[in-house]
Design an enzyme around this catalytic site. Structure first.
Site, PDB file in Angstrom:
ATOM      1  CD  GLN A 177      57.300  42.588  70.903  1.00  0.00           C
ATOM      2  OE1 GLN A 177      57.038  42.499  69.712  1.00  0.00           O
ATOM      3  NE2 GLN A 177      56.754  41.777  71.809  1.00  0.00           N
ATOM      4  CG  HIS A 210      51.257  33.010  73.142  1.00  0.00           C
ATOM      5  ND1 HIS A 210      51.536  32.187  72.088  1.00  0.00           N
ATOM      6  CD2 HIS A 210      51.630  34.263  72.759  1.00  0.00           C
ATOM      7  CE1 HIS A 210      52.032  32.901  71.096  1.00  0.00           C
ATOM      8  NE2 HIS A 210      52.115  34.169  71.475  1.00  0.00           N
ATOM      9  CB  VAL A 247      57.761  28.421  77.292  1.00  0.00           C
ATOM     10  CG1 VAL A 247      57.313  26.962  77.291  1.00  0.00           C
ATOM     11  CG2 VAL A 247      57.208  29.137  78.525  1.00  0.00           C
ATOM     12  CG  LEU A 271      47.181  32.315  71.497  1.00  0.00           C
ATOM     13  CD1 LEU A 271      46.157  32.588  72.589  1.00  0.00           C
ATOM     14  CD2 LEU A 271      48.210  33.434  71.444  1.00  0.00           C
ATOM     15  CG  HIS A 272      53.362  29.026  71.469  1.00  0.00           C
ATOM     16  ND1 HIS A 272      54.091  29.488  72.545  1.00  0.00           N
ATOM     17  CD2 HIS A 272      53.606  29.890  70.443  1.00  0.00           C
ATOM     18  CE1 HIS A 272      54.750  30.573  72.181  1.00  0.00           C
ATOM     19  NE2 HIS A 272      54.481  30.845  70.927  1.00  0.00           N
ATOM     20  CE  LYS A 321      59.355  33.620  70.288  1.00  0.00           C
ATOM     21  NZ  LYS A 321      59.729  34.468  69.110  1.00  0.00           N
ATOM     22  N   GLY A 331      56.835  37.976  76.623  1.00  0.00           N
ATOM     23  CA  GLY A 331      57.803  36.892  76.721  1.00  0.00           C
ATOM     24  C   GLY A 331      59.198  37.354  76.364  1.00  0.00           C
TER      25      GLY A 331
END
Length: 283
Positions: free
Chosen positions: A153, A37, A176, A33-34, A149, A147
């Site tokens: 999906q 997330h 992000v 996770l970053h 990104k 997200g």
């Protein structure tokens, strides 16, 4: 914050929460996770009474065994981050717990599931739908957070939710980025320092193409982005598709759609690491 390995233990706790009329938010993740997330988790905490985060590297969505083997994993660090963000429950099951028997269900939602990632990673979205639908059945969330990104999906998951008639709202959250523009991704942890130094060229080419597109054709814009990225030693574009933002189908001219998105996948480094990103031209 409580961490569960067993699905039934989490379900028992959520049954009590639901009985009290509490709303439940779910953030599905594959761990490593970053801040991307974290932004999803914080939003869920803000919008729901209870937030559940799943941490599960789903084998059914990998069509490359080495990619699955090398995917970064660090549950201890993930839990530290999630606790800081205010998550209530973490589901971190084993593969055997999530799939006690092989999942043979088939999900196909053309055209959104068959282009771009669907074409280049056969079976990927089927695996995504297998695990996300299982998580929805397990957690029964009111809202689930994804997200942007992973642009395609989200479109596939929405199609699945409509098909299965699941009572969950899909919440899209902005990308992000690091200060240099690189989209936050778990795969970034696999980049060497040299690879990390060149990766921001992906977003640089995309963002510069927005102004270029105002005075050039769609094909010229496409070709410029590909050329700019491929000119960087260590980067190679797998595909760059400029599409209708709803159908994800290729368009030929800017006037073909009121909602235009450029979606790109780039190989970075010698290994190589596969990075995805996108840019909105019209919305």
């Amino acid at each position: 914050m409580r961490v569960f390995q067993k699905i039934v233990d989490l379900q028992n706790v959520l049954f009590d929460e639901r009985k009290q009329g509490k709303t439940i938010g779910l953030v599905p993740t594959m761990g490593a996770l970053h801040e991307g997330h974290a932004s999803l988790v914080r939003r869920s905490v803000k919008e729901n009474d209870v937030t559940v985060v799943s941490v599960f590297v789903n084998p059914t969505q990998f069509n490359d065994k080495n990619d699955l083997k090398n995917y970064p994993r660090d549950l201890e660090a993930d839990c530290r981050l999630l606790e800081k963000c205010g998550a209530d429950y973490v589901l971190a099951p084993s593969v055997e717990e999530m799939y006690p028997t092989p999942d043979r269900r088939q999900f196909e939602y053309p055209p959104v599931s068959t282009v771009m990632e669907g074409a280049h990673r056969p079976g990927h979205f089927n695996g995504v739908c297998q695990v996300v639908s299982r998580l929805f059945y397990i957690v029964r969330p009111d809202k689930a957070y994804f997200g942007e990104k992973d642009w395609q999906q989200i479109a596939v998951v929405k199609a699945m939710v409509r098909h299965l008639q699941l009572p969950v709202m899909i919440v899209e959250c902005p990308i992000v980025r690091d200060d240099d523009g690189l989209a936050r991704s778990s795969r970034n942890a696999l980049l060497t320092p040299d690879e990390r130094a060149i990766a921001p060229a992906i977003y640089k080419a995309l963002s510069e193409s927005v102004a270029f597109a105002k005075t050039h054709s769609l094909q010229e814009t496409h070709d410029k982005v590909v050329a700019d990225i491929n000119a960087v030693d260590g980067l190679e574009v797998e595909y760059f598709a400029i599409v209708d933002g709803n159908t994800l189908q290729n368009i030929e001219n800017w006037d073909d759609s009121p909602y235009v998105v450029g979606c790109i996948t780039v190989y970075c480094g010698k290994t190589p690491i596969r990075l995805i990103d996108h840019i909105k031209y019209k919305e």
